[in-house]
Design a protein around this motif. Structure first.
Motif, PDB file in Angstrom:
ATOM      1  N   ALA A 102      79.583  66.426  24.717  1.00  0.00           N
ATOM      2  CA  ALA A 102      78.885  66.275  23.470  1.00  0.00           C
ATOM      3  C   ALA A 102      79.056  67.545  22.582  1.00  0.00           C
ATOM      4  CB  ALA A 102      77.316  66.004  23.949  1.00  0.00           C
ATOM      5  N   GLY A 103      79.059  68.613  23.167  1.00  0.00           N
ATOM      6  CA  GLY A 103      79.366  69.990  22.323  1.00  0.00           C
ATOM      7  C   GLY A 103      80.531  69.776  21.571  1.00  0.00           C
ATOM      8  N   VAL A 104      81.628  69.323  21.909  1.00  0.00           N
ATOM      9  CA  VAL A 104      82.893  69.302  21.178  1.00  0.00           C
ATOM     10  C   VAL A 104      82.695  68.362  19.981  1.00  0.00           C
ATOM     11  CG1 VAL A 104      85.243  68.391  20.967  1.00  0.00           C
ATOM     12  CG2 VAL A 104      84.472  69.938  23.163  1.00  0.00           C
ATOM     13  N   GLY A 105      81.988  67.038  20.410  1.00  0.00           N
ATOM     14  CA  GLY A 105      81.633  66.332  19.217  1.00  0.00           C
ATOM     15  C   GLY A 105      80.807  66.945  18.135  1.00  0.00           C
ATOM     16  N   VAL A 106      79.675  67.635  18.727  1.00  0.00           N
ATOM     17  CA  VAL A 106      78.893  68.361  17.578  1.00  0.00           C
ATOM     18  C   VAL A 106      79.605  69.524  16.960  1.00  0.00           C
ATOM     19  CG1 VAL A 106      76.919  70.097  17.445  1.00  0.00           C
ATOM     20  CG2 VAL A 106      76.701  68.021  18.766  1.00  0.00           C
ATOM     21  N   ALA A 107      80.587  70.098  17.542  1.00  0.00           N
ATOM     22  CA  ALA A 107      81.056  71.084  16.812  1.00  0.00           C
ATOM     23  C   ALA A 107      82.088  70.524  15.733  1.00  0.00           C
ATOM     24  CB  ALA A 107      82.321  71.967  17.965  1.00  0.00           C
ATOM     25  N   VAL A 108      83.011  69.591  16.290  1.00  0.00           N
ATOM     26  CA  VAL A 108      83.955  69.068  15.341  1.00  0.00           C
ATOM     27  C   VAL A 108      83.106  68.461  14.047  1.00  0.00           C
ATOM     28  CG1 VAL A 108      85.457  66.864  15.016  1.00  0.00           C
ATOM     29  CG2 VAL A 108      85.504  68.396  16.824  1.00  0.00           C
ATOM     30  N   PHE A 109      81.810  67.699  14.405  1.00  0.00           N
ATOM     31  CA  PHE A 109      81.246  67.178  13.249  1.00  0.00           C
ATOM     32  C   PHE A 109      80.670  68.264  12.241  1.00  0.00           C
ATOM     33  CE2 PHE A 109      76.953  65.478  11.739  1.00  0.00           C
ATOM     34  CZ  PHE A 109      77.392  64.382  10.839  1.00  0.00           C
ATOM     35  N   PHE A 110      80.150  69.577  13.006  1.00  0.00           N
ATOM     36  CA  PHE A 110      79.511  70.819  12.144  1.00  0.00           C
ATOM     37  C   PHE A 110      80.555  71.284  11.233  1.00  0.00           C
ATOM     38  CE2 PHE A 110      78.134  74.989  11.896  1.00  0.00           C
ATOM     39  CZ  PHE A 110      77.090  74.746  11.154  1.00  0.00           C
ATOM     40  N   LEU A 111      81.680  71.586  11.850  1.00  0.00           N
ATOM     41  CA  LEU A 111      82.876  72.115  11.094  1.00  0.00           C
ATOM     42  C   LEU A 111      83.587  71.434  10.064  1.00  0.00           C
ATOM     43  CD1 LEU A 111      84.366  73.814  14.213  1.00  0.00           C
ATOM     44  CD2 LEU A 111      83.080  74.920  12.398  1.00  0.00           C
ATOM     45  N   PHE A 112      83.737  69.864  10.082  1.00  0.00           N
ATOM     46  CA  PHE A 112      84.506  69.153   9.507  1.00  0.00           C
ATOM     47  C   PHE A 112      84.001  68.195   8.438  1.00  0.00           C
ATOM     48  CE2 PHE A 112      87.283  70.609  12.992  1.00  0.00           C
ATOM     49  CZ  PHE A 112      88.098  71.521  12.110  1.00  0.00           C
ATOM     50  N   PHE A 113      82.481  67.842   8.918  1.00  0.00           N
ATOM     51  CA  PHE A 113      81.687  66.986   8.068  1.00  0.00           C
ATOM     52  C   PHE A 113      80.658  67.531   7.340  1.00  0.00           C
ATOM     53  CE2 PHE A 113      84.759  64.868  11.015  1.00  0.00           C
ATOM     54  CZ  PHE A 113      85.318  63.874  10.300  1.00  0.00           C
ATOM     55  N   PRO A 114      80.353  68.413   6.569  1.00  0.00           N
ATOM     56  CA  PRO A 114      79.305  68.820   6.058  1.00  0.00           C
ATOM     57  C   PRO A 114      78.355  67.977   5.528  1.00  0.00           C
ATOM     58  CG  PRO A 114      81.186  69.723   4.666  1.00  0.00           C
ATOM     59  CD  PRO A 114      81.570  68.707   5.827  1.00  0.00           C
ATOM     60  N   LEU A 115      77.130  68.054   5.826  1.00  0.00           N
ATOM     61  CA  LEU A 115      76.163  66.959   5.310  1.00  0.00           C
ATOM     62  C   LEU A 115      74.949  67.894   5.031  1.00  0.00           C
ATOM     63  CD1 LEU A 115      76.656  63.853   7.842  1.00  0.00           C
ATOM     64  CD2 LEU A 115      77.362  64.036   5.232  1.00  0.00           C
ATOM     65  N   ASP A 116      73.773  67.107   4.243  1.00  0.00           N
ATOM     66  CA  ASP A 116      72.628  67.718   3.908  1.00  0.00           C
ATOM     67  C   ASP A 116      71.856  67.533   5.406  1.00  0.00           C
ATOM     68  OD1 ASP A 116      70.427  65.435   3.937  1.00  0.00           O
ATOM     69  OD2 ASP A 116      72.125  64.556   2.919  1.00  0.00           O
ATOM     70  N   ALA A 117      70.662  68.583   5.416  1.00  0.00           N
ATOM     71  CA  ALA A 117      70.171  68.798   6.712  1.00  0.00           C
ATOM     72  C   ALA A 117      69.490  67.619   7.410  1.00  0.00           C
ATOM     73  CB  ALA A 117      68.888  69.768   6.483  1.00  0.00           C
ATOM     74  N   THR A 118      68.945  66.844   6.473  1.00  0.00           N
ATOM     75  CA  THR A 118      68.164  65.664   6.978  1.00  0.00           C
ATOM     76  C   THR A 118      69.203  64.693   7.483  1.00  0.00           C
ATOM     77  OG1 THR A 118      66.549  65.825   5.249  1.00  0.00           O
ATOM     78  CG2 THR A 118      66.843  63.758   6.337  1.00  0.00           C
ATOM     79  N   SER A 119      70.302  64.277   7.110  1.00  0.00           N
ATOM     80  CA  SER A 119      71.441  63.389   7.351  1.00  0.00           C
ATOM     81  C   SER A 119      71.904  63.810   8.589  1.00  0.00           C
ATOM     82  CB  SER A 119      72.573  63.068   6.606  1.00  0.00           C
ATOM     83  OG  SER A 119      71.974  62.522   5.178  1.00  0.00           O
ATOM     84  N   PHE A 120      72.162  65.262   8.721  1.00  0.00           N
ATOM     85  CA  PHE A 120      72.604  65.662   9.945  1.00  0.00           C
ATOM     86  C   PHE A 120      71.846  65.809  11.110  1.00  0.00           C
ATOM     87  CE2 PHE A 120      73.406  69.837  12.611  1.00  0.00           C
ATOM     88  CZ  PHE A 120      74.990  69.916  12.538  1.00  0.00           C
ATOM     89  N   ALA A 121      70.618  65.820  10.821  1.00  0.00           N
ATOM     90  CA  ALA A 121      69.575  65.710  11.923  1.00  0.00           C
ATOM     91  C   ALA A 121      69.651  64.455  12.585  1.00  0.00           C
ATOM     92  CB  ALA A 121      67.997  66.113  11.488  1.00  0.00           C
ATOM     93  N   TYR A 122      69.682  63.118  11.867  1.00  0.00           N
ATOM     94  CA  TYR A 122      69.907  61.739  12.273  1.00  0.00           C
ATOM     95  C   TYR A 122      71.052  61.499  13.178  1.00  0.00           C
ATOM     96  CZ  TYR A 122      64.715  61.447  10.567  1.00  0.00           C
ATOM     97  OH  TYR A 122      63.529  61.638  10.406  1.00  0.00           O
TER      98      TYR A 122
END
Length: 335
Positions: A102-122
């Motif tokens: 799960a952590g690797v998934g979150v890291a990849v998403f956070f590093l390479f798919f920047p989104l606004d805070a609300t979309s990021f949360a959901y």
């Protein structure tokens, strides 16, 4: 048939745990860098507080308390499922690599798919679930042997190997990232409860509303799976189907939790054990207790951790590790 005395004891334990949780919530509401006097908590909750008091309670403290409670509950149920599937008391989503996936998934998403805070949360629980799911599938495949089938002990060993490999992959991912993003992922790895805002509560709540009742519904199947294969087959249980569905349930619960709390380990290990010690090994009895114990443990660890060193505090993941690691060693030596 459950003896009436056991049912009475079960209710007493449930009530006691609820009281413990309420007491910890009250303590947590008043403690912190911006403290609120305890005699002002009730008036503030009733809408009679100052702007500062309302902001501290409703925007800072309460969402964090709810997040830690929900995440602890999810991790406890995930650990209880994994211990039943593997027939191993040392199984935990943090130990066998689910949290790392799960952590690797979150890291990849956070590093390479920047989104606004609300979309990021959901989106975060879904992204964490995808990373954990891929990891779980690989662990399952490596634990499966043709002609023999699924091997619970092998799953634990393969999971530990995957956990170490994914930790290395995380280091590779963040080695070339921006400093700000590296700081975030480092805090995530430490188990710092970072998603302490209401959108993150609404993001993980649906996962728990669906999956925890489903697990309670499957309690009898888990009882059979935690015995041995001939017994489970003898009563007509479809072993591989039930294992796969319940494994996916455990993965989803763990991923939803760690997506907003970071790399929390040992809650899924300790909560089921403490619940079994209180009421016995039947899932119908110990699972509701484990849910409350898991929620309370993470809430207690976070409350203590964030007040030890102000203003940053100590990450909840570090606090649970300080408690859980000696307990893990004790279990290992006992076995």
């Amino acid at each position: 048939m459950i003896h009436p005395s056991i049912i009475k004891k079960h209710r007493f334990i449930i009530i006691g745990l609820v009281v413990f949780i309420v007491m910890t919530i009250v303590a947590s509401l008043g403690l912190g860098y911006s403290s609120v006097s305890y005699n002002r908590i009730l008036p503030t909750l009733m809408g009679q507080g100052t702007f500062k008091e309302e902001f501290v309670l409703f925007s800072i403290r309460m969402p964090r308390i709810v997040i830690t409670l929900l995440a602890g509950m999810a991790l406890a149920v995930s650990g209880a499922i994994l211990q039943g599937l593997t027939r191993n008391d040392l199984a935990d989503p943090g130990i066998i690599g689910i949290n790392s996936g799960a952590g690797v998934g979150v890291a990849v998403f956070f590093l390479f798919f920047p989104l606004d805070a609300t979309s990021f949360a959901y989106l975060l629980p879904a992204v964490a679930f995808l990373g954990a799911l891929i990891t779980a599938i690989l662990i399952y495949l490596f634990s499966y042997k043709k002609g023999i089938g699924f091997q619970p002990v092998r799953l634990i060993l393969v999971g530990i190997g995957f956990s170490m490999a994914l930790s290395g992959a995380m280091i590779v991912l963040i080695s070339s990232a921006e400093q700000q993003k590296v700081d975030f992922i480092a805090k995530w790895l430490a188990g710092n409860v970072w998603g302490a805002d209401w959108p993150f509560v609404w993001a993980i709540l649906p996962w728990l509303i669906v999956l925890i009742p489903y697990t309670l519904f499957k309690a009898n199947k888990l009882n059979l799976l935690s015995l041995n294969d001939p017994v489970a087959i003898g009563v007509g249980l479809s072993l591989e189907k039930e294992r796969l569905v319940l494994l996916l349930t455990a993965v989803a619960l763990a991923a939803a939790a760690v997506s907003v709390t970071g790399g929390i380990a040992f809650i899924g290990l300790m909560a089921p054990h403490l619940a079994k010690a209180l009421i016995g090994p039947r899932y119908q009895l110990f699972l509701p207790i484990a849910i409350l114990v898991g929620g309370w443990l993470l809430l207690f660890a976070d409350t203590i951790g964030r007040n030890l060193l102000e203003p940053e505090g100590i990450a909840a993941g570090i606090m649970t590790a300080l408690i859980g690691a000696p307990y893990f060693i004790y279990l290992l030596m006992r076995k």
